[in-house]
Design an enzyme around this catalytic site. Structure first.
Site, mmCIF file in Angstrom:
data_model
loop_
_atom_site.group_PDB
_atom_site.id
_atom_site.type_symbol
_atom_site.label_atom_id
_atom_site.label_comp_id
_atom_site.label_asym_id
_atom_site.label_seq_id
_atom_site.Cartn_x
_atom_site.Cartn_y
_atom_site.Cartn_z
ATOM 1 N N ARG A 136 0.844 -1.192 0.000
ATOM 2 C CA ARG A 136 0.000 0.000 0.000
ATOM 3 C C ARG A 136 0.883 1.246 0.000
ATOM 4 N NH1 ARG A 136 -1.883 0.974 4.357
ATOM 5 N NH2 ARG A 136 -1.144 -0.774 5.593
ATOM 6 N N TYR B 266 -1.235 -3.510 -6.690
ATOM 7 C CA TYR B 266 -0.939 -4.354 -5.525
ATOM 8 C C TYR B 266 -1.956 -4.234 -4.404
ATOM 9 C CZ TYR B 266 2.198 -7.340 -2.843
ATOM 10 O OH TYR B 266 2.748 -8.408 -2.173
ATOM 11 N N LYS C 206 -9.529 -2.576 1.672
ATOM 12 C CA LYS C 206 -9.325 -1.395 2.513
ATOM 13 C C LYS C 206 -10.147 -0.204 2.038
ATOM 14 C CE LYS C 206 -7.074 -3.841 5.040
ATOM 15 N NZ LYS C 206 -5.788 -4.114 5.573
ATOM 16 N N HIS D 34 -10.768 -2.563 11.465
ATOM 17 C CA HIS D 34 -9.632 -3.364 10.989
ATOM 18 C C HIS D 34 -9.372 -4.459 12.018
ATOM 19 C CE1 HIS D 34 -5.145 -3.313 9.505
ATOM 20 N NE2 HIS D 34 -5.852 -4.223 8.882
ATOM 21 N N SER E 175 -1.369 -3.354 10.400
ATOM 22 C CA SER E 175 -0.941 -4.243 9.328
ATOM 23 C C SER E 175 0.352 -4.973 9.711
ATOM 24 C CB SER E 175 -0.706 -3.438 8.048
ATOM 25 O OG SER E 175 -1.874 -2.719 7.728
ATOM 26 N N CYS F 15 0.896 -7.106 12.037
ATOM 27 C CA CYS F 15 1.137 -7.203 13.474
ATOM 28 C C CYS F 15 0.406 -8.379 14.119
ATOM 29 C CB CYS F 15 0.758 -5.901 14.168
ATOM 30 S SG CYS F 15 1.900 -4.564 13.781
ATOM 31 N N GLY F 16 -0.039 -9.350 13.316
ATOM 32 C CA GLY F 16 -0.478 -10.615 13.913
ATOM 33 C C GLY F 16 -1.960 -10.951 13.849
ATOM 34 N N ASN G 177 -2.459 -14.479 12.134
ATOM 35 C CA ASN G 177 -1.957 -15.511 13.043
ATOM 36 C C ASN G 177 -2.899 -15.755 14.217
ATOM 37 O OD1 ASN G 177 1.035 -16.648 12.670
ATOM 38 N ND2 ASN G 177 0.825 -14.686 11.634
ATOM 39 N N ASP H 144 -9.122 -9.940 9.018
ATOM 40 C CA ASP H 144 -8.659 -8.571 8.731
ATOM 41 C C ASP H 144 -9.700 -7.485 8.985
ATOM 42 O OD1 ASP H 144 -6.323 -7.091 7.786
ATOM 43 O OD2 ASP H 144 -7.501 -6.574 6.019
ATOM 44 N N ARG I 240 2.616 -11.858 -0.386
ATOM 45 C CA ARG I 240 1.300 -12.215 0.153
ATOM 46 C C ARG I 240 0.759 -13.473 -0.498
ATOM 47 N NH1 ARG I 240 -1.328 -8.664 4.199
ATOM 48 N NH2 ARG I 240 0.224 -7.035 4.464
ATOM 49 N N ARG J 137 2.874 -3.601 17.704
ATOM 50 C CA ARG J 137 4.226 -4.128 17.782
ATOM 51 C C ARG J 137 5.031 -3.169 18.632
ATOM 52 N NH1 ARG J 137 7.070 -7.646 14.110
ATOM 53 N NH2 ARG J 137 5.142 -8.096 12.998
ATOM 54 N N GLU K 39 0.889 -19.941 21.757
ATOM 55 C CA GLU K 39 0.958 -19.655 23.200
ATOM 56 C C GLU K 39 0.129 -18.430 23.580
ATOM 57 O OE1 GLU K 39 2.032 -21.974 24.762
ATOM 58 O OE2 GLU K 39 3.780 -22.898 23.789
ATOM 59 N N ASN K 40 -0.254 -17.634 22.579
ATOM 60 C CA ASN K 40 -1.119 -16.486 22.881
ATOM 61 C C ASN K 40 -2.466 -16.935 23.445
ATOM 62 O OD1 ASN K 40 0.865 -14.714 22.002
ATOM 63 N ND2 ASN K 40 0.088 -14.651 19.894
HETATM 64 P P1 GTP Z 1 -2.070 -7.630 7.588
HETATM 65 O O1 GTP Z 1 -2.503 -8.723 6.671
HETATM 66 O O2 GTP Z 1 -1.052 -6.721 6.983
HETATM 67 O O3 GTP Z 1 -3.214 -6.856 8.169
HETATM 68 O O4 GTP Z 1 -1.235 -8.337 8.796
HETATM 69 P P2 GTP Z 1 -1.707 -9.170 10.068
HETATM 70 O O5 GTP Z 1 -2.063 -8.249 11.176
HETATM 71 O O6 GTP Z 1 -2.716 -10.182 9.675
HETATM 72 O O7 GTP Z 1 -0.329 -9.890 10.520
HETATM 73 P P3 GTP Z 1 0.123 -11.425 10.413
HETATM 74 O O8 GTP Z 1 -0.711 -12.320 11.278
HETATM 75 O O9 GTP Z 1 0.221 -11.791 8.995
HETATM 76 O O10 GTP Z 1 1.575 -11.358 11.060
HETATM 77 C C1 GTP Z 1 2.583 -10.539 10.549
HETATM 78 C C2 GTP Z 1 3.938 -10.959 11.034
HETATM 79 O O11 GTP Z 1 3.973 -10.987 12.463
HETATM 80 C C3 GTP Z 1 4.314 -12.364 10.569
HETATM 81 O O12 GTP Z 1 5.655 -12.360 10.156
HETATM 82 C C4 GTP Z 1 4.147 -13.202 11.790
HETATM 83 O O13 GTP Z 1 4.989 -14.311 11.804
HETATM 84 C C5 GTP Z 1 4.430 -12.234 12.937
HETATM 85 N N1 GTP Z 1 3.674 -12.618 14.162
HETATM 86 C C6 GTP Z 1 2.345 -12.886 14.242
HETATM 87 N N2 GTP Z 1 1.982 -13.242 15.494
HETATM 88 C C7 GTP Z 1 3.122 -13.194 16.238
HETATM 89 C C8 GTP Z 1 3.408 -13.461 17.618
HETATM 90 O O14 GTP Z 1 2.541 -13.820 18.411
HETATM 91 N N3 GTP Z 1 4.695 -13.277 18.014
HETATM 92 C C9 GTP Z 1 5.682 -12.884 17.150
HETATM 93 N N4 GTP Z 1 6.914 -12.725 17.620
HETATM 94 N N5 GTP Z 1 5.453 -12.632 15.833
HETATM 95 C C10 GTP Z 1 4.188 -12.778 15.383
HETATM 96 C C1 SPV Z 2 -2.919 -4.365 5.370
HETATM 97 O O1 SPV Z 2 -1.958 -3.692 4.977
HETATM 98 O O2 SPV Z 2 -3.522 -4.113 6.451
HETATM 99 C C2 SPV Z 2 -3.370 -5.523 4.580
HETATM 100 C C3 SPV Z 2 -2.794 -5.706 3.242
HETATM 101 O O3 SPV Z 2 -4.232 -6.270 5.022
HETATM 102 S S1 SPV Z 2 -3.554 -4.700 2.056
HETATM 103 O O4 SPV Z 2 -4.695 -5.429 1.499
HETATM 104 O O5 SPV Z 2 -2.580 -4.409 1.028
HETATM 105 O O6 SPV Z 2 -4.063 -3.483 2.669
HETATM 106 MN MN MN Z 3 -4.815 -5.797 7.241
#
Ligand code: GTP
Ligand code: SPV
Ligand code: MN
Length: 594
Positions: A70, A211, A220, A240, A262, A264-265, A268, A287, A378, A409, A505-506
């Site tokens: 973005r 992209y 978004k 979000h 974005s 930040c997890g 996951n 998301d 992605r 983060r 572990e979260n």
């Molecule tokens: P967007 O799709 O951009 O909105 O991202 P998101 O918030 O869905 O983040 P995502 O879950 O893809 O995690 C982004 C990065 O953070 C990855 O490299 C993960 O491995 C890392 N990550 C996610 N959860 C954790 C965690 O609990 N601990 C650590 N250390 N890293 C994490």
């Molecule tokens: C974000 O950046 O929060 C995403 C990826 O989820 S994008 O769709 O490019 O905005």
């Molecule tokens: Mn996102």
């Protein structure tokens, strides 16, 4: 195409006249159509088909090296008054921006096909869903939209002859002269890129980038920037946030929605595999959450999307097995590395890689001294393929939210988990959220920045008014407001190690959150909120040194006090639009910290 929607037909004709494509194709939403588009892109060299035996029906794309995330500096909110966009958004006068962009759009699809994609954000027919129509000259956008949203004829049917739709115009901004050969990933130079929103008329115009959020306009642009405006006008919420269902050993269900910036997890956490016995987690969305107060007075959430557009690097069977299994087939990969056996690879994936073609198309070995996959590489995958997708993920009524989680983060200062003292304090926590920036946006640098409710790049109006909207929703929910928590998985020790193992572990933190929601356990009062008492956080079977745990939970009053000075400066940017209740929270926090 079978539609008698005159306004839609008129808009498509108008765009065709302006953009001058060679042809127009309406997207029906069939798999035959999807395969045909993919086949065409394989033939032109835009896509690589992955090894069918390893990853059936899956494709790799490499973007232009300049078009990888973005672009926040090229994202605009064009409402009538600059004040309504607020100090955190780029504003341009709508008439002026339309003039500029009309000049760019004129003839911009020459030599290309213009695709018309009717799509629904949310299950078709849900009272919470909204319909959009994206016009694009990028077949890559079409196939991604087919996974990320519900597209095609069934949407036109739901739209009928007079239904409301949000027009979303997209062009890669790279017209072809007669006989000019196309490139694998057409796009326009940075200064010609515009990701524009006209909230006064629910209109989206995007130019120059192919992209992610710049181009997949349901995500978004519609589901957050335009929807946040609609939600405020109509009394609902567009956030979000991931949505998950947690089930405790007694079978009791909890629905949590969590807002992290974005990368930040969210993805996951949304697919988390609890490491504590008896607990289960199911994914509803990773998301975006659209939420509305139902007849019972509670807040219900739907996931408006139909797929995951997830960060690839770091995703592995160890960190996020459910995401890995979602990607077994029928997926699109962008800017990942291509292995010698025709599969994909990225940094942090299980097992090393000796040789690959990197995201730029160059030969790569671990000795190359650069990454094989772009940090914002992605995957695009259907949500229905997630092994832990919740049976209610497409329930048109949504799921009732029990708790909100904010976070970001923060390698320093912010402890593992805190609970807000009450709803207003929770809004303060959300509003003051800050996070270290990531690769998800191209032009934000590396720094700590305030990212209120993880909505900084996505709130389509004045952020101060958005805070007021949160208070207003809280008032309407009364006793039924979800409890609010703040988490930080990313704190590091003085010697730079993660203090918390994170990922599965979260679940230990979520367990405490659920116990607090149930009222099953008490908590310890601290100046910044409630925290787990000694022994309340389930650390059974986790090998975490006592000093590390103490550091992880530490509340440094000095640091939090300094943060309030910064917060006050931040709020000053919004002048007297800042809700008095937010300022009152800041003063109360100061007193508690004194
Ligand atoms: P967007 O799709 O951009 O909105 O991202 P998101 O918030 O869905 O983040 P995502 O879950 O893809 O995690 C982004 C990065 O953070 C990855 O490299 C993960 O491995 C890392 N990550 C996610 N959860 C954790 C965690 O609990 N601990 C650590 N250390 N890293 C994490
Ligand atoms: C974000 O950046 O929060 C995403 C990826 O989820 S994008 O769709 O490019 O905005
Ligand atoms: Mn996102």
């Amino acid at each position: 195409m079978k539609t008698a929607h005159q306004r839609l037909l008129a808009w498509v004709a108008e765009v065709e006249a302006m953009c001058q494509p060679d042809s127009v194709e309406w997207i029906h939403g069939s798999s035959i159509e999807y395969d045909r588009l993919m086949q065409r892109m394989v033939e032109t060299g835009a896509a690589t088909r992955l090894n069918r035996n390893r990853r059936p029906n899956s494709y790799l794309f490499r973007s232009d090296p300049s078009d990888v995330a973005r672009v926040e500096n090229r994202t605009f909110i064009a409402c009538t008054s600059r004040e309504d966009a607020g100090p955190t958004n780029n504003w341009i006068d709508p008439a002026e921006l339309k003039k500029t962009m009309t000049a760019l759009y004129t003839g911009c699809m020459k030599g290309r096909t213009m695709y018309v994609i009717p799509f629904s954000m949310g299950p078709i027919g849900s009272p919470l869903s909204r319909i959009g129509v994206e016009i694009t000259d990028s077949p890559y956008v079409v196939v991604n939209m087919q996974i990320m949203t519900r597209v095609g004829e069934r949407v036109l049917e739901a739209l009928g002859e007079r239904g409301e739709f949000i027009p979303c115009l997209h062009s890669v901004g790279a017209p072809l002269a007669d006989g000019q050969e196309d490139v694998a990933w057409p796009c326009a130079p940075m200064e010609q890129k515009y990701i524009a929103h006209f909230p006064d008329e629910n209109l989206i115009w995007s130019y120059g980038s192919g992209y992610g959020g710049n181009a997949l306009l349901g995500k978004k642009c519609l589901a957050l920037r335009i929807a946040s405006n609609m939600a405020r006008r109509e009394g609902w919420m567009a956030e979000h946030m991931l949505i998950l269902r947690l089930i405790n050993p007694q079978g009791k269900r909890f629905h949590l929605a969590a807002a992290f910036p974005s990368a930040c997890g969210k993805t996951n956490l949304a697919m988390l595999q609890p490491t504590i016995p008896g607990w289960r987690c199911e994914c509803i969305g990773d998301d975006i959450a659209w939420m509305k107060i139902a007849a019972d007075g509670r807040l219900y959430a739907i996931n408006p999307e139909a797929g995951f557009f997830g960060v690839a690097p770091g995703t592995s069977m160890k960190s996020n097995p459910m995401a890995m299994r979602t990607l077994d087939g029928n997926s699109i990969f962008t800017n990942c590395a291509l292995t010698d056996d025709g599969d994909i690879w990225w940094e942090g994936m299980d097992g090393p890689c000796d040789h690959a073609i990197d995201w730029k198309g160059d030969d790569w070995t671990p000795e190359s001294g650069k990454v094989a996959a772009h940090p914002n590489a992605r995957f695009t995958a259907p949500a229905a393929q997630c092994p832990v997708i919740c049976e209610d993920w497409e329930n048109p009524a949504g799921v009732p939210i029990d708790g909100f989680i904010f976070g970001g983060r923060r390698t320093q200062v912010v402890p593992l988990v805190t609970e807000a003292l009450d709803f207003d304090h929770g809004v303060f926590m959300g509003a003051m959220s800050a996070s270290e920036t990531t690769a998800a946006a191209l032009d934000v640098g590396q720094k700590l920045r305030r990212d209120p409710f993880a909505m900084l790049p996505f709130c389509g109006y004045n952020m101060a008014d958005y805070w007021a909207h949160w208070f207003a929703m809280g008032d309407r929910l009364g006793a039924k407001t979800p409890k609010i928590f703040y988490v930080n998985w990313f704190r590091t020790s003085r010697d730079g190690r993660w203090l918390w193992p994170g990922f599965g572990e979260n679940s230990r933190v979520l367990k405490w959150i659920c116990q607090r929601i149930e009222g099953a356990i008490a908590a310890r009062q601290t100046p910044i909120g409630q925290m787990p008492r000694d022994g309340d956080l389930d650390l059974e079977g986790l090998d975490i040194p006592a000093e590390d745990f103490a550091e992880l939970m530490e509340v440094d009053r000095r640091a939090f006090n300094d943060d309030l000075d910064d917060a006050e400066e931040y709020l000053a940017r919004f002048g007297d639009r800042v809700p008095k209740r937010l300022r009152a929270q800041l003063e109360a926090q100061r007193k508690r910290l004194a």
